[in-house]
Design a protein around this motif. Structure first.
Motif: not given
Length: 143
Positions: A62-78, A85-97
């Motif tokens: 569930l946590a990994l799924s939410i993180l993946a959705d968060m990454y997909k929903q980030l606007p790429k240009d603005t 944002y990317n570092n926060t997502i990766m840090t949480y992924k590392d915490l899960i691991d």
């Protein structure tokens, strides 16, 4: 005539620029609010990993799924702070691991404790048999 033109034209131009900047800031704040809300859901799932009476596999996925959705929903240009944002997502992924690895190592610790107690028992039996063998050798040599 020129002074009237500048006094009338520039405030409207400035106003439209400020409105555009304000809209951009609103969009950034909405993105931050949404990111923060989803991050709170990830935190709850991550905190549940390893808790008693919880399905760790489900919470991890569930946590990994939410993180993946968060990454997909980030606007790429603005986004100005895209790295944050990317570092926060990766840090949480590392915490899960890391939590997954801690759980694995905890299981190994239980196994090692069990094997250690078996080893202690076998060593005691070995020492007893060694003593019995020494007694038997002395009896054989005495004959």
């Amino acid at each position: 005539m020129t002074a009237v033109f500048f006094n009338a034209y520039f405030p409207f131009k400035e106003n439209s620029l400020l409105k555009a900047e304000n809209a951009k800031m609103r969009k950034e704040m909405e993105t931050q609010d949404k990111f923060s809300f989803q991050l709170e859901k990830v935190k709850v799932s991550v905190d549940s990993i390893g808790a008693p009476k919880q399905n760790d596999f489900f919470n991890e996925k569930l946590a990994l799924s939410i993180l993946a959705d968060m990454y997909k929903q980030l606007p790429k240009d603005t986004l100005k702070n895209k790295n944050m944002y990317n570092n926060t997502i990766m840090t949480y992924k590392d915490l899960i691991d890391a939590k997954k690895q801690i759980k694995q190592l905890s299981g190994n610790q239980v196994l090692m404790d069990s094997l250690s107690s078996i080893n202690t028992t076998l060593k005691a039996e070995y020492d007893k048999m060694k003593t019995d063998l020494a007694v038997c050798r002395q009896l054989y040599q005495a004959q």
